[in-house]
Design an enzyme around this catalytic site. Structure first.
Site, PDB file in Angstrom:
ATOM      1  N   GLY A  10       0.781  -1.222  -0.065  1.00 33.43           N
ATOM      2  CA  GLY A  10      -0.173  -0.028  -0.105  1.00 33.43           C
ATOM      3  C   GLY A  10       0.921   1.219  -0.102  1.00 33.43           C
ATOM      4  N   ALA A  45      -9.206   5.613  -0.481  1.00 33.56           N
ATOM      5  CA  ALA A  45      -9.053   6.882   0.247  1.00 33.56           C
ATOM      6  C   ALA A  45      -9.505   8.089  -0.688  1.00 33.56           C
ATOM      7  CB  ALA A  45      -7.664   7.295   0.729  1.00 33.56           C
ATOM      8  N   GLY A  47     -11.095  11.284   0.715  1.00 32.11           N
ATOM      9  CA  GLY A  47     -11.169  12.894   0.785  1.00 32.11           C
ATOM     10  C   GLY A  47      -9.766  13.946   0.595  1.00 32.11           C
ATOM     11  N   PHE A 113     -11.297  20.335   6.828  1.00 28.62           N
ATOM     12  CA  PHE A 113     -11.628  18.693   7.240  1.00 28.62           C
ATOM     13  C   PHE A 113     -11.807  18.725   8.717  1.00 28.62           C
ATOM     14  CE2 PHE A 113     -11.031  14.295   5.668  1.00 28.62           C
ATOM     15  CZ  PHE A 113     -11.524  14.373   4.307  1.00 28.62           C
ATOM     16  N   GLN A 227     -11.479   3.848  15.530  1.00 31.00           N
ATOM     17  CA  GLN A 227     -12.167   5.196  14.838  1.00 31.00           C
ATOM     18  C   GLN A 227     -13.535   4.679  14.305  1.00 31.00           C
ATOM     19  OE1 GLN A 227     -10.610   7.741  11.535  1.00 31.00           O
ATOM     20  NE2 GLN A 227     -10.768   9.157  13.753  1.00 31.00           N
ATOM     21  N   HIS A 229     -16.132   6.257  11.968  1.00 23.60           N
ATOM     22  CA  HIS A 229     -16.492   7.456  10.942  1.00 23.60           C
ATOM     23  C   HIS A 229     -17.898   7.453  11.026  1.00 23.60           C
ATOM     24  CE1 HIS A 229     -16.590   9.795   7.336  1.00 23.60           C
ATOM     25  NE2 HIS A 229     -15.300   9.739   7.141  1.00 23.60           N
ATOM     26  N   LEU A 239     -17.922   4.052   2.633  1.00 20.31           N
ATOM     27  CA  LEU A 239     -17.679   5.451   3.295  1.00 20.31           C
ATOM     28  C   LEU A 239     -18.156   6.577   2.372  1.00 20.31           C
ATOM     29  CD1 LEU A 239     -15.940   7.066   5.448  1.00 20.31           C
ATOM     30  CD2 LEU A 239     -14.232   7.097   3.646  1.00 20.31           C
ATOM     31  N   GLU A 242     -15.874  12.508   4.390  1.00 21.30           N
ATOM     32  CA  GLU A 242     -15.956  13.662   5.089  1.00 21.30           C
ATOM     33  C   GLU A 242     -15.732  14.879   4.349  1.00 21.30           C
ATOM     34  OE1 GLU A 242     -14.094  13.241   8.964  1.00 21.30           O
ATOM     35  OE2 GLU A 242     -12.739  15.313   8.634  1.00 21.30           O
ATOM     36  N   ARG A 282     -14.247  12.970  14.584  1.00 17.57           N
ATOM     37  CA  ARG A 282     -15.234  11.941  14.147  1.00 17.57           C
ATOM     38  C   ARG A 282     -15.594  11.185  15.363  1.00 17.57           C
ATOM     39  NH1 ARG A 282     -11.354   9.724   9.327  1.00 17.57           N
ATOM     40  NH2 ARG A 282     -11.916  11.345   7.771  1.00 17.57           N
ATOM     41  N   HIS A 350     -13.805   2.609  10.928  1.00 23.51           N
ATOM     42  CA  HIS A 350     -12.890   3.087   9.949  1.00 23.51           C
ATOM     43  C   HIS A 350     -11.420   2.775  10.014  1.00 23.51           C
ATOM     44  CE1 HIS A 350     -12.496   5.794   6.425  1.00 23.51           C
ATOM     45  NE2 HIS A 350     -11.744   6.472   7.013  1.00 23.51           N
ATOM     46  N   ARG A 385      -7.664  10.038  15.305  1.00 23.87           N
ATOM     47  CA  ARG A 385      -7.117  10.547  14.203  1.00 23.87           C
ATOM     48  C   ARG A 385      -8.058  11.709  13.403  1.00 23.87           C
ATOM     49  NH1 ARG A 385      -7.109   9.567   8.265  1.00 23.87           N
ATOM     50  NH2 ARG A 385      -8.624   7.833   8.796  1.00 23.87           N
TER      51      ARG A 385
HETATM   52  C1  FAD Z   1     -12.691   3.911   2.430  1.00 29.72           C
HETATM   53  C2  FAD Z   1     -11.463   4.799   3.009  1.00 29.72           C
HETATM   54  C3  FAD Z   1     -11.288   5.975   2.785  1.00 29.72           C
HETATM   55  C4  FAD Z   1     -10.306   6.708   3.445  1.00 29.72           C
HETATM   56  N1  FAD Z   1      -9.982   8.020   3.123  1.00 29.72           N
HETATM   57  C5  FAD Z   1      -9.248   8.632   3.577  1.00 29.72           C
HETATM   58  C6  FAD Z   1      -8.556   9.991   3.294  1.00 29.72           C
HETATM   59  O1  FAD Z   1      -9.302  10.857   2.697  1.00 29.72           O
HETATM   60  N2  FAD Z   1      -7.654  10.600   3.912  1.00 29.72           N
HETATM   61  C7  FAD Z   1      -6.927   9.964   4.867  1.00 29.72           C
HETATM   62  O2  FAD Z   1      -5.722  10.676   5.153  1.00 29.72           O
HETATM   63  N3  FAD Z   1      -6.937   8.650   5.136  1.00 29.72           N
HETATM   64  C8  FAD Z   1      -7.841   8.096   4.677  1.00 29.72           C
HETATM   65  N4  FAD Z   1      -8.135   6.692   4.930  1.00 29.72           N
HETATM   66  C9  FAD Z   1      -7.238   5.907   5.698  1.00 29.72           C
HETATM   67  C10 FAD Z   1      -6.091   5.463   4.728  1.00 29.72           C
HETATM   68  O3  FAD Z   1      -6.378   5.495   3.497  1.00 29.72           O
HETATM   69  C11 FAD Z   1      -5.362   4.463   5.385  1.00 29.72           C
HETATM   70  O4  FAD Z   1      -5.010   4.513   6.707  1.00 29.72           O
HETATM   71  C12 FAD Z   1      -4.254   4.376   4.516  1.00 29.72           C
HETATM   72  O5  FAD Z   1      -4.169   4.279   3.145  1.00 29.72           O
HETATM   73  C13 FAD Z   1      -3.388   2.987   5.129  1.00 29.72           C
HETATM   74  O6  FAD Z   1      -2.217   2.705   4.060  1.00 29.72           O
HETATM   75  P1  FAD Z   1      -1.217   1.474   4.483  1.00 29.72           P
HETATM   76  O7  FAD Z   1      -0.223   1.626   3.377  1.00 29.72           O
HETATM   77  O8  FAD Z   1      -0.740   1.602   5.952  1.00 29.72           O
HETATM   78  O9  FAD Z   1      -2.118   0.156   4.253  1.00 29.72           O
HETATM   79  P2  FAD Z   1      -2.920  -0.392   3.234  1.00 29.72           P
HETATM   80  O10 FAD Z   1      -3.121   0.528   1.955  1.00 29.72           O
HETATM   81  O11 FAD Z   1      -3.996  -1.057   3.599  1.00 29.72           O
HETATM   82  O12 FAD Z   1      -1.843  -1.411   2.570  1.00 29.72           O
HETATM   83  C14 FAD Z   1      -1.505  -2.849   3.495  1.00 29.72           C
HETATM   84  C15 FAD Z   1      -0.790  -3.733   2.343  1.00 29.72           C
HETATM   85  O13 FAD Z   1      -0.415  -4.665   3.189  1.00 29.72           O
HETATM   86  C16 FAD Z   1      -0.480  -5.899   2.445  1.00 29.72           C
HETATM   87  N5  FAD Z   1      -0.545  -7.054   3.550  1.00 29.72           N
HETATM   88  C17 FAD Z   1      -1.446  -7.066   4.480  1.00 29.72           C
HETATM   89  N6  FAD Z   1      -1.325  -8.399   5.227  1.00 29.72           N
HETATM   90  C18 FAD Z   1      -0.590  -8.996   4.665  1.00 29.72           C
HETATM   91  C19 FAD Z   1       0.095 -10.417   4.697  1.00 29.72           C
HETATM   92  N7  FAD Z   1      -0.174 -11.257   5.591  1.00 29.72           N
HETATM   93  N8  FAD Z   1       0.971 -10.617   3.612  1.00 29.72           N
HETATM   94  C20 FAD Z   1       1.345  -9.916   2.736  1.00 29.72           C
HETATM   95  N9  FAD Z   1       0.902  -8.763   2.553  1.00 29.72           N
HETATM   96  C21 FAD Z   1      -0.049  -8.378   3.378  1.00 29.72           C
HETATM   97  C22 FAD Z   1      -1.621  -5.751   1.581  1.00 29.72           C
HETATM   98  O14 FAD Z   1      -1.718  -6.614   0.502  1.00 29.72           O
HETATM   99  C23 FAD Z   1      -1.562  -4.296   1.144  1.00 29.72           C
HETATM  100  O15 FAD Z   1      -0.601  -4.102   0.260  1.00 29.72           O
HETATM  101  C24 FAD Z   1      -9.439   6.232   4.378  1.00 29.72           C
HETATM  102  C25 FAD Z   1      -9.489   4.533   4.663  1.00 29.72           C
HETATM  103  C26 FAD Z   1     -10.629   4.192   4.069  1.00 29.72           C
HETATM  104  C27 FAD Z   1     -10.748   2.642   4.530  1.00 29.72           C
END
Ligand code: FAD
Length: 577
Positions: A10, A45, A47, A113, A227, A229, A239, A242, A282, A350, A385
C-alpha cells in the site's frame, strides 16, 4: 539475502521502497503483498491529505489540531516531525505526477476537514487515494532494484536473539511456501477494521502485521482506540467521505433537524455551535449519533438506525466537480442521487489509531524490524485521528522507515543464522498441516461472525468494564476454537479458505489486544468512551497502552508515558469559530 523486505504494497510500503531505492541504490528491496499493490486499501481513500501550505496557516496550528484532536495522547515529537515533513511529501508526490486538484489561479486547492481549524487538506477530487497510490506505484517501477512478490501472504516473522531475519510466506497462486531471509523487515500491512462487523475497510484489512509483530514479541500500542467514521452507508458500510461535509453537507435527524447544534460535539449541551458543526472530530460526531438514537430521533431501517446526510443544497454542479465519487457510490450502492435525495448514514468502523509500537523512525524494539502506516503506532493519532492525517502519515513514516531500515541493513551485514532454516521448517510443517484439512471443526465464517459481534457489542462507541471483561473471556475461548476450525479445501492453488483461516487467527489475536487495552483504560478519552469511567483521567492515564503477548498467549497490558513537548493537556475545542 534481501537487504530490506517490505511486507505490504500500500502507500506506506511503496513509499518505503522508494526511500530505500533512492537513499541506498546498492541494496536489494522486496515488496511482498497479499494483493496486487494497486488493490491495497490506500486506493480507496477519498477525501484528501493534510499538509500546511495556505497563507495564514502554520505548522504549529496543524500540530495543535492533531494533538487536541487526539485528546493529548499523541507523542508530540512525532507530531512535530510529521507536520513539518507532510507538505514536502505532498509536493514530492506532485513532482512524481500526482494530479492534485487546483484553484482557478493554478495553486494547489485545499479543503477544510474535520477537526482542522484551517483549510489544509489537499485532494484529487474525491479519489485522492487512487491517484496517490498510482503515483507511488508507477514511481516504484522506475527502480529495477525493487522486486515484487505479488499475491504472497506472509505468515510469520523469523526472529532470533532479539533480531529479525526474514519472513515465511505462501505464494497464494501456487501454494508454494517459502522462507525469505532478510536483513531488515518493514511491516506496512495496514489496519484491522475487519475485526468488526460493520466497517469501511476492505476485506484484506485483517491486522496481519500487528499479529505477526505481537507473536514475535513486539508490543502493540493504544489498541483500544478504534475510530468510527460518522457517515457510512447502511448495509455495505461504504464510506461517504468527510469531504461531503467539508463541501457544505449537513447531518440531519428524522425531523430534518441539524442535530449537532444540540451537542458540544459529543454530549448534549445548552450552548450550540452552529458554524462548522458538521466538521467536528469523528469520535464526537459518532458519539452524538448514539445520543440521538437514545432520544428516539434516528430513523429505523432494516440495516439499523440511520440519520441523513443532506447534500441537496450543494447542487449538481458542485457535487460533480468536487465529490463525483460520492454521487457514483450513492447511485451504485444505495440507488439514490445525492443531488435530489437524502443519503442514509450511520457510524462505521474506519481506522485503527493503535498498532505496532515504534519510534519516529519506525523502529521497533526488535532489531531490524520496522513498521509504518496504519499498522504502526508512532503515535501521531493519539486517541482519535483527524481525517486526512493518515495519507500524509503513510508517506512521512513510510519514507522514514525505509531510510532507517536501509541504514541498518548497510551497517549489519550478518550471515544467515540457523534459526532461519529451523523456524522456516517449523512454519512450513504447521501450514502443511492446516492444508491437510479438518472436516470436523466449526466453520471459519461462524467463528469470524461471533468474534465480530463480540467486539461490536463490547468495544463499540461506548463501553463498560463488565462487557469488556465478558468479551475478553469469549475471545480467549474463540481463539482456541479457531485452532480446530473446519477446512475443506486441501488444494494448493488459490486456497482462499486457508488464507481465511490464517486471517481469522490474526484477527482474533488483534481483537484480544483491543479488548484487553480497553478494559485496562479506566477513563474516557477520544474514541475510547467508558460509561463507567466517563471522564478523562490525566493523573493516571495520560499514557499509552502497551500490550505484549504473555507466554500463555494472553495479552498483558502496561502503560508508557506520552511525550509532551510544547502543548500541555487542555480542553478540546472545535470548529472554526
Ligand atoms: C474507505 C477509506 C477512505 C479513506 N480516506 C482517507 C482520506 O481521505 N484521507 C486519509 O488521510 N486517510 C483516509 N483513509 C485511511 C487511509 O487510507 C489508510 O489508513 C492508509 O491508506 C493505510 O495505508 P497503508 O499503506 O498503511 O496500508 P494499506 O493501503 O491498507 O496496505 C496494506 C498492504 O499490506 C498488504 N498485506 C497485509 N497483510 C499482508 C500479509 N499477511 N502478507 C502480505 N501482505 C500483506 C496488503 O496486500 C496491502 O498491500 C481512508 C480509509 C478508508 C478505508
Amino acid at each position: 539475502m534481501i537487504d530490506v523486505l517490505i511486507v505490504g504494497g500500500g502507500g506506506a510500503g511503496l513509499r518505503a521502497a522508494i526511500a530505500v531505492a533512492e537513499t541506498a541504490p546498492e541494496l536489494s528491496v522486496a515488496v511482498v503483498s497479499k494483493v496486487y499493490p494497486m488493490r491495497s486499501h490506500t486506493v480507496s481513500a477519498e477525501g484528501g491529505a493534510a499538509g500546511v501550505i495556505g497563507a495564514g496557516d502554520t505548522l504549529d496550528e496543524h500540530c495543535y489540531d492533531t494533538i487536541s484532536g487526539g485528546d493529548w495522547l499523541c507523542d508530540q515529537d512525532a507530531v512535530e516531525a510529521f507536520v513539518a515533513e507532510a507538505p514536502r511529501e505532498l509536493i514530492q508526490l506532485e513532482h512524481w505526477g500526482c494530479p492534485w486538484s487546483r484553484e482557478r489561479d493554478g495553486r494547489v486547492a485545499v479543503r477544510p476537514f474535520g477537526g482542522m481549524k484551517r483549510e489544509r487538506t489537499w485532494y484529487a477530487a474525491d479519489k485522492t487515494g487512487f491517484h496517490l497510490l498510482h503515483t507511488l506505484f508507477q514511481t516504484t517501477l522506475k527502480y529495477d532494484g525493487i522486486q515484487r512478490y505479488d499475491e504472497w501472504f506472509v505468515t510469520r516473522l523469523i526472529v532470533d536473539d532479539g533480531r529479525v531475519h526474514g519472513v515465511v510466506a505462501v505464494d497464494i497462486r501456487t501454494g508454494r511456501i517459502e522462507t525469505i531471509a532478510a536483513r531488515t523487515v518493514i511491516l506496512t500491512t495496514g489496519g484491522c477494521g475487519r475485526v468488526f462487523p460493520f466497517t469501511t475497510n476492505a476485506a484484506i484489512k485483517t491486522g496481519d502485521g500487528m499479529a505477526l509483530a505481537y507473536r514475535a514479541g513486539a508490543a502493540l500500542k493504544d489498541m483500544e482506540f478504534v475510530q468510527y467514521h460518522p457517515t457510512g452507508l447502511p448495509f455495505t458500510g461504504i464510506l461517504i467521505t468527510e469531504a461531503a461535509r467539508a463541501e457544505g453537507g449537513w447531518l440531519i435527524n428524522k425531523d430534518g433537524y441539524r442535530y449537532l447544534q444540540d451537542y458540544d460535539l459529543g454530549k448534549p449541551t445548552p450552548t450550540p455551535k452552529l458554524r462548522s458543526m458538521e466538521l467536528g472530530p469523528r469520535d464526537r460526531l459518532s458519539q452524538a449519533f448514539v445520543h440521538e438514537q437514545q432520544r428516539g430521533r434516528t430513523v429505523e431501517t432494516p440495516y439499523g438506525p440511520v440519520v441523513y446526510l443532506d447534500l441537496r443544497h450543494l447542487g449538481e454542479n458542485k457535487i460533480d466537480a468536487r465529490i463525483p465519487f460520492v454521487r457514483e457510490l450513492c447511485r451504485s450502492y444505495q440507488n439514490l442521487d445525492p443531488a435530489t435525495d437524502l443519503i442514509p448514514v450511520r457510524p462505521v468502523v474506519h481506522y485503527m489509531m493503535g498498532g505496532v509500537h515504534t519510534d519516529p523512525d519506525g523502529a521497533t524494539p526488535i532489531a531490524g524490524l520496522y513498521a509504518a502506516g496504519e499498522t504502526a503506532c508512532v503515535s501521531i493519532n493519539g486517541a482519535n485521528r483527524l481525517g486526512s492525517n493518515s495519507l500524509p502519515e503513510i508517506l512521512v513514516f513510510g519514507r522514514r522507515a525505509g531510510t532507517a531500515a536501509a541504514a541498518f541493513a548497510r551497517e549489519h551485514r550478518q550471515a544467515e543464522p540457523p534459526a532461519v532454516r529451523s523456524q522456516g521448517e517449523d512454519e512450513r510443517r504447521q501450514l502443511e498441516r492446516a492444508r491437510e484439512g479438518n472436516p470436523d471443526g466449526e466453520r471459519i465464517a461462524d467463528l469470524r461472525e461471533e468474534m465480530q459481534r463480540t467486539l461490536e457489542g463490547a468495544a463499540g462507541i461506548y463501553r463498560t468494564g463488565a462487557e469488556l471483561a465478558k468479551a475478553a473471556d469469549t475471545l480467549a475461548e474463540l481463539r482456541e476454537r479457531a485452532d480446530a476450525a473446519r477446512v475443506d479445501d486441501t488444494s494448493a492453488t488459490f486456497n482462499t479458505e486457508l488464507i481465511n483461516l490464517l486471517e481469522l487467527h490474526t484477527m482474533l489475536d488483534v481483537a484480544r489486544t483491543i479488548v484487553a487495552c480497553a478494559l485496562n483504560r479506566r477513563e474516557s478519552r477520544g474514541a475510547h468512551q467508558r460509561t463507567d469511567f466517563a471522564t478523562r483521567d490525566d493523573a493516571e492515564f495520560l499514557a499509552h497502552s502497551l500490550v505484549h503477548r504473555a507466554p500463555d498467549g494472553a495479552p498483558s497490558v502496561g502503560l508508557l508515558p506520552v511525550t509532551i513537548t510544547r502543548w500541555p493537556p487542555g480542553e478540546r475545542v472545535y470548529g472554526r469559530d
